[in-house]
Design a protein around this motif. Structure first.
Motif, PDB file in Angstrom:
ATOM      1  N   UNK A   1       0.952  -1.281   0.058  1.00  0.00           N
ATOM      2  CA  UNK A   1      -0.035  -0.038   0.079  1.00  0.00           C
ATOM      3  C   UNK A   1       0.984   1.322   0.100  1.00  0.00           C
ATOM      4  N   UNK A   2       0.459   2.241  -0.830  1.00  0.00           N
ATOM      5  CA  UNK A   2       1.200   3.589  -0.752  1.00  0.00           C
ATOM      6  C   UNK A   2       0.187   4.696  -0.414  1.00  0.00           C
ATOM      7  N   UNK A   3       0.484   5.323   0.611  1.00  0.00           N
ATOM      8  CA  UNK A   3      -0.444   6.143   1.281  1.00  0.00           C
ATOM      9  C   UNK A   3       0.212   7.666   0.843  1.00  0.00           C
ATOM     10  N   UNK A   4      -0.693   8.625   0.285  1.00  0.00           N
ATOM     11  CA  UNK A   4      -0.384  10.009  -0.070  1.00  0.00           C
ATOM     12  C   UNK A   4      -1.136  10.735   0.863  1.00  0.00           C
ATOM     13  N   UNK A   5      -0.459  12.132   1.423  1.00  0.00           N
ATOM     14  CA  UNK A   5      -1.275  12.896   2.243  1.00  0.00           C
ATOM     15  C   UNK A   5      -1.002  12.602   3.646  1.00  0.00           C
ATOM     16  N   UNK A   6      -1.599  13.333   4.382  1.00  0.00           N
ATOM     17  CA  UNK A   6      -1.146  13.726   6.016  1.00  0.00           C
ATOM     18  C   UNK A   6      -1.446  12.484   6.832  1.00  0.00           C
ATOM     19  N   UNK A   7      -2.413  11.768   6.202  1.00  0.00           N
ATOM     20  CA  UNK A   7      -3.011  10.494   6.778  1.00  0.00           C
ATOM     21  C   UNK A   7      -3.295  10.748   8.587  1.00  0.00           C
ATOM     22  N   UNK A   8      -3.990  11.979   8.837  1.00  0.00           N
ATOM     23  CA  UNK A   8      -4.193  12.370  10.128  1.00  0.00           C
ATOM     24  C   UNK A   8      -5.081  11.203  10.766  1.00  0.00           C
ATOM     25  N   UNK A   9      -5.892  10.472  10.246  1.00  0.00           N
ATOM     26  CA  UNK A   9      -6.760   9.378  10.663  1.00  0.00           C
ATOM     27  C   UNK A   9      -5.939   8.154  11.035  1.00  0.00           C
ATOM     28  N   UNK A  10      -4.748   7.946  10.348  1.00  0.00           N
ATOM     29  CA  UNK A  10      -3.801   6.867  10.647  1.00  0.00           C
ATOM     30  C   UNK A  10      -4.380   5.704  10.323  1.00  0.00           C
ATOM     31  N   UNK A  11      -4.833   5.742   8.931  1.00  0.00           N
ATOM     32  CA  UNK A  11      -5.330   4.493   8.121  1.00  0.00           C
ATOM     33  C   UNK A  11      -4.041   3.775   7.733  1.00  0.00           C
ATOM     34  N   UNK A  12      -2.984   4.373   7.468  1.00  0.00           N
ATOM     35  CA  UNK A  12      -1.460   3.812   7.245  1.00  0.00           C
ATOM     36  C   UNK A  12      -1.285   2.650   8.369  1.00  0.00           C
ATOM     37  N   UNK A  13      -1.332   3.339   9.409  1.00  0.00           N
ATOM     38  CA  UNK A  13      -1.163   2.460  10.634  1.00  0.00           C
ATOM     39  C   UNK A  13      -1.844   1.376  10.855  1.00  0.00           C
ATOM     40  N   UNK A  14      -3.149   1.579  10.624  1.00  0.00           N
ATOM     41  CA  UNK A  14      -4.334   0.440  10.767  1.00  0.00           C
ATOM     42  C   UNK A  14      -3.971  -0.618   9.663  1.00  0.00           C
TER      43      UNK A  14
ATOM     44  N   UNK B   1      -0.969  -1.365   8.342  1.00  0.00           N
ATOM     45  CA  UNK B   1       0.020  -2.149   8.641  1.00  0.00           C
ATOM     46  C   UNK B   1      -0.285  -3.115   9.951  1.00  0.00           C
ATOM     47  N   UNK B   2      -1.142  -2.787  10.905  1.00  0.00           N
ATOM     48  CA  UNK B   2      -1.580  -3.487  11.893  1.00  0.00           C
ATOM     49  C   UNK B   2      -2.314  -4.808  11.471  1.00  0.00           C
ATOM     50  N   UNK B   3      -3.030  -4.569  10.360  1.00  0.00           N
ATOM     51  CA  UNK B   3      -3.576  -5.405   9.615  1.00  0.00           C
ATOM     52  C   UNK B   3      -2.703  -6.529   8.667  1.00  0.00           C
ATOM     53  N   UNK B   4      -1.612  -6.026   8.554  1.00  0.00           N
ATOM     54  CA  UNK B   4      -0.829  -7.060   7.805  1.00  0.00           C
ATOM     55  C   UNK B   4      -0.087  -6.532   6.459  1.00  0.00           C
ATOM     56  N   UNK B   5      -0.548  -5.409   6.219  1.00  0.00           N
ATOM     57  CA  UNK B   5       0.070  -4.915   4.976  1.00  0.00           C
ATOM     58  C   UNK B   5       1.290  -4.314   5.051  1.00  0.00           C
ATOM     59  N   UNK B   6       1.886  -4.043   4.025  1.00  0.00           N
ATOM     60  CA  UNK B   6       3.304  -3.328   4.109  1.00  0.00           C
ATOM     61  C   UNK B   6       3.104  -1.779   3.395  1.00  0.00           C
ATOM     62  N   UNK B   7       3.076  -0.980   4.219  1.00  0.00           N
ATOM     63  CA  UNK B   7       2.715   0.515   3.737  1.00  0.00           C
ATOM     64  C   UNK B   7       3.987   1.176   3.590  1.00  0.00           C
ATOM     65  N   UNK B   8       4.079   2.067   2.602  1.00  0.00           N
ATOM     66  CA  UNK B   8       5.224   3.044   2.276  1.00  0.00           C
ATOM     67  C   UNK B   8       4.190   4.393   2.143  1.00  0.00           C
ATOM     68  N   UNK B   9       4.770   5.607   2.370  1.00  0.00           N
ATOM     69  CA  UNK B   9       4.209   6.722   2.214  1.00  0.00           C
ATOM     70  C   UNK B   9       5.037   7.764   1.250  1.00  0.00           C
ATOM     71  N   UNK B  10       4.133   8.335   0.275  1.00  0.00           N
ATOM     72  CA  UNK B  10       4.421   9.240  -0.811  1.00  0.00           C
ATOM     73  C   UNK B  10       4.691  10.579  -0.003  1.00  0.00           C
ATOM     74  N   UNK B  11       5.927  11.180  -0.232  1.00  0.00           N
ATOM     75  CA  UNK B  11       6.320  12.336   0.606  1.00  0.00           C
ATOM     76  C   UNK B  11       5.788  13.814  -0.392  1.00  0.00           C
ATOM     77  N   UNK B  12       5.320  14.844   0.411  1.00  0.00           N
ATOM     78  CA  UNK B  12       5.268  16.103  -0.229  1.00  0.00           C
ATOM     79  C   UNK B  12       3.849  15.803  -0.839  1.00  0.00           C
ATOM     80  N   UNK B  13       3.981  16.417  -2.220  1.00  0.00           N
ATOM     81  CA  UNK B  13       2.862  16.594  -2.887  1.00  0.00           C
ATOM     82  C   UNK B  13       2.540  15.291  -3.696  1.00  0.00           C
ATOM     83  N   UNK B  14       3.045  14.286  -3.438  1.00  0.00           N
ATOM     84  CA  UNK B  14       2.840  13.037  -4.124  1.00  0.00           C
ATOM     85  C   UNK B  14       2.975  13.039  -5.520  1.00  0.00           C
ATOM     86  N   UNK B  15       3.965  13.767  -6.073  1.00  0.00           N
ATOM     87  CA  UNK B  15       4.371  13.868  -7.386  1.00  0.00           C
ATOM     88  C   UNK B  15       5.035  12.374  -7.956  1.00  0.00           C
TER      89      UNK B  15
END
Length: 107
Positions: A4-17, A19-33
């Motif tokens: 999973x790639x997450x873009x944006x601030x993720x203030x609701x912490x879906x990325x962490x959820x 990861x806890x459920x077993x996904x490999x999560x990475x984050x696109x920095x900045x404006x996600x260009x």
């Protein structure tokens, strides 16, 4: 296992959820260009999660890099019309908590 790639601030912490459920999560920095999406591994990802509607153009870029992506927008903000046709799911965090969304995405 889902990539999973997450873009944006993720203030609701879906990325962490995810990861806890077993996904490999990475984050696109900045404006996600394109360079930041590529650095986050968008070409190998199964799911692209956008948490900031202000970065909506990143959906088009992500799909250009990986047409097989499942695209999810998880935000309280309105999503621009020009990108709605490219999104599989639009979810308001006020309606579904991140753990429930993560569970559904990884089924």
């Amino acid at each position: 296992m889902s990539e999973v790639v997450v873009a944006g601030g993720d203030r609701d912490r879906l990325g962490a959820a995810l990861e806890a459920a077993g996904a490999t999560v990475s984050y696109a920095e900045g404006t996600a260009d394109r360079p930041s999406l590529e650095a986050a591994g968008i070409e190998a990802a199964d799911v692209f999660v956008l948490t900031d509607a202000g970065l909506a153009t990143s959906v088009t870029v992500a799909l250009d890099c990986n047409p097989a992506l499942r695209v999810v927008v998880y935000t309280r903000d309105s999503v621009p019309e020009f990108v709605k046709g490219q999104i599989g799911h639009i979810v308001d965090p006020a309606l579904l908590d991140p753990e429930t969304v993560a569970e559904e995405l990884l089924r």
